[in-house]
Design an enzyme around this catalytic site. Structure first.
Site, mmCIF file in Angstrom:
data_model
loop_
_atom_site.group_PDB
_atom_site.id
_atom_site.type_symbol
_atom_site.label_atom_id
_atom_site.label_comp_id
_atom_site.label_asym_id
_atom_site.label_seq_id
_atom_site.Cartn_x
_atom_site.Cartn_y
_atom_site.Cartn_z
ATOM 1 N N ASP A 61 -9.705 9.913 -0.685
ATOM 2 C CA ASP A 61 -10.330 11.179 -0.309
ATOM 3 C C ASP A 61 -9.873 12.219 -1.323
ATOM 4 O O ASP A 61 -8.812 12.090 -1.921
ATOM 5 C CB ASP A 61 -10.042 11.601 1.149
ATOM 6 C CG ASP A 61 -8.587 11.513 1.570
ATOM 7 O OD1 ASP A 61 -8.324 11.153 2.743
ATOM 8 O OD2 ASP A 61 -7.703 11.794 0.742
ATOM 9 N N ASN A 119 0.832 -1.204 0.000
ATOM 10 C CA ASN A 119 0.000 0.000 0.000
ATOM 11 C C ASN A 119 0.871 1.259 0.000
ATOM 12 O O ASN A 119 1.857 1.329 0.759
ATOM 13 C CB ASN A 119 -0.873 -0.027 1.271
ATOM 14 C CG ASN A 119 -2.022 0.955 1.229
ATOM 15 O OD1 ASN A 119 -2.780 0.984 0.266
ATOM 16 N ND2 ASN A 119 -2.171 1.747 2.274
#
Lengths: 349, 146
Positions: free
Chosen positions: A264, A197
């Protein structure tokens, strides 16, 4: 090409380009987001709010079918002292997910931040550090075997310039800590999907090249890496959606599952005073999120792990506290009302 | 609005076909773009970049107008400006135009016996439609002028 055509063509384009794009308002009774697509749609949660704040829990319950713990499954929470593991909060979340038919994604096993002090201060030779890494990874993964669908095994191992980040893991184990972490995780749970990640993979070609090169090389020698998490902390103005899509395409074409893991869409990268979001910015945010969903929907299903938003409402976003700035990066506002991004997804997916 | 966008897209593509008397094609592997151009030896020529290796709905197009500022036996230098757009966007109430591009480039003709073969270098600043972000693209391509 004649001069007339040269003038008419752009004029026509400009006329067509004028799209107001204002989104019809909607509310949460308009639909369930996760039912609009064939891949998991998730959200990062804080259990305190999940169990005690009805508007927050209603959104989590009704709109998402995948959960990531924003903080309580990070190393300092699960492994606060040497030899001591704290399972309480994470076990509660796992039970919540099971009871409500939500997938649980584990975040994160190996990271350079939110480490317990005892790991930062640990003194030992390479073998001792290897044993520490193995115990940490395998104890946690074994505990949640069957409850956690996938793990962010290693998080943010690269610097923005493409070099390996200097962390306690790298300092004591070299770059082999990445391979070891994945192998140990696989040994502990053969069924969980294992992810690397990181952030800025779409924005930073140099970093992306370094990450893809290493992960491809590791997998070629048998290291069990199933997917790559593109964190997706992006802005309404950058990266270009096409760059984001190109990065998704590069990931799955290289044989890795794609998880947009911490999405986001910020409106205020430069920290201006912004007491509220403008209609223009809200619509731009809606456009970016819709385009990402539309593109992700076309990723071959075997490479889709899902899209996860990093927080429920704007007031929950890490961005406000971490960067100390006004921002409105999520799909629900401070009062947990639907923003244009949510409504546009419901309308167009 | 949606229907007008699709109609315009079809019209544009058809008009383009009849507009290009002499054609050059090129491929930019690092951007996964293909281009179709009018005669690149003309003072002013048109260029259409098409994003390849992506989903149909993300096939961005970039029509541009280029001006040769210098034409030599083995190299042409050019400047250009264009618009990056996606005709599928309006179908989802998204802006048609993604942004605007500028090109500074050189088309090198390395083989005297095969002047149609072109090696292309470009520096191409790009700004998004809101003019609040941009990229500096560097392109390397290979093309052929028919």
């Amino acid at each position: 090409m004649s001069l007339k055509k040269l003038i008419l063509l752009p004029a026509s384009l400009l006329a067509l380009a004028c799209s107001k794009g204002n989104v019809e308002p909607c509310d949460l009774s308009s639909g369930r987001l996760y039912q609009k697509v064939n891949f998991p749609v998730g959200v990062a949660v804080e259990p305190e709010a999940l169990y005690n704040l009805p508007p927050y829990s209603n959104i989590v319950q009704g709109q998402y079918n995948s959960i990531t713990a924003e903080t309580i499954m990070k190393p300092e929470h699960l492994h606060p002292f040497e030899g001591v593991y704290f399972w309480g909060e994470a076990d509660s979340l796992a039970r919540y997910c099971e009871a409500n038919n939500k997938r649980l994604h584990g975040h994160t096993l190996i990271w350079h931040q939110q480490l317990p002090q005892w790991i930062i201060n640990f003194e030992g030779d390479r073998a001792a550090w290897d044993a520490l890494l193995k115990d940490h990874v395998q104890t946690i993964v074994t505990h949640f075997r069957g409850q956690v669908s996938g793990w962010d095994v290693v998080n943010e191992a690269f610097n923005d310039d493409g070099t390996m980040r200097s962390t306690v893991w790298h300092e004591h184990l070299g770059s082999s800590y990445i391979e070891k972490a994945f192998r140990y995780a696989r040994e502990a749970d053969p069924d969980a999907k294992l992810f690397y990640n990181d952030y800025s993979l779409a924005l930073n070609p140099k970093k992306r090249r370094a990450v893809m090169t290493l992960l491809t090389d590791l997998r070629a020698k048998g290291v069990p890496i199933d997917g790559i998490g593109m964190q997706g902390h992006i802005f309404i103005g950058f990266p270009e959606v096409s760059e984001f899509v190109n990065t998704m395409n590069e990931i799955w074409r290289s044989g890795f599952s794609v998880h947009v893991s911490e999405l986001d869409v910020s409106m205020n990268p430069f920290g201006r005073e912004m007491p509220q979001a403008s209609e223009t910015d809200l619509n731009r945010q809606a456009n970016v999120i819709l385009q990402i969903f539309q593109a992700y929907r076309q990723v071959p299903s075997q490479f889709q792990y899902g899209i996860t938003f990093w927080g429920v409402g704007d007031a929950d976003s890490w961005i406000r506290s971490y960067f100390a700035r006004d921002d409105y990066p999520l799909m629900f506002d401070d009062q947990y009302r639907a923003k244009p991004a949510y409504c546009k997804l419901l309308e167009h997916l | 609005m949606k229907h007008k966008a699709v109609l315009f897209a079809v019209s544009f593509l058809l008009a383009s076909h009849f507009t290009f008397a002499q054609v050059a094609v090129a491929y930019y592997p690092f951007q996964s773009e293909i281009s179709i151009s009018t005669d690149t030896e003309n003072t002013v020529w048109g260029d259409l970049r098409i994003q390849a290796n992506t989903f149909f709905a993300h096939m961005n197009l970039e029509p541009s107008v280029m001006v040769n500022v210098s034409r030599q036996t083995h190299v042409n230098y050019y400047l250009g400006a264009g618009v990056n757009l996606n005709f599928f966007n309006p179908l989802s109430d998204l802006p048609l135009i993604n942004g605007y591009a500028f090109d500074v480039g050189a088309r090198i003709k390395p083989f005297t016996s095969y002047p149609g073969v072109q090696l292309i270098f470009e520096i191409a600043p790009y700004v998004n439609y809101a003019f609040d972000s941009g990229l500096l693209n560097a392109r390397l391509g290979i093309g052929y002028q028919f």
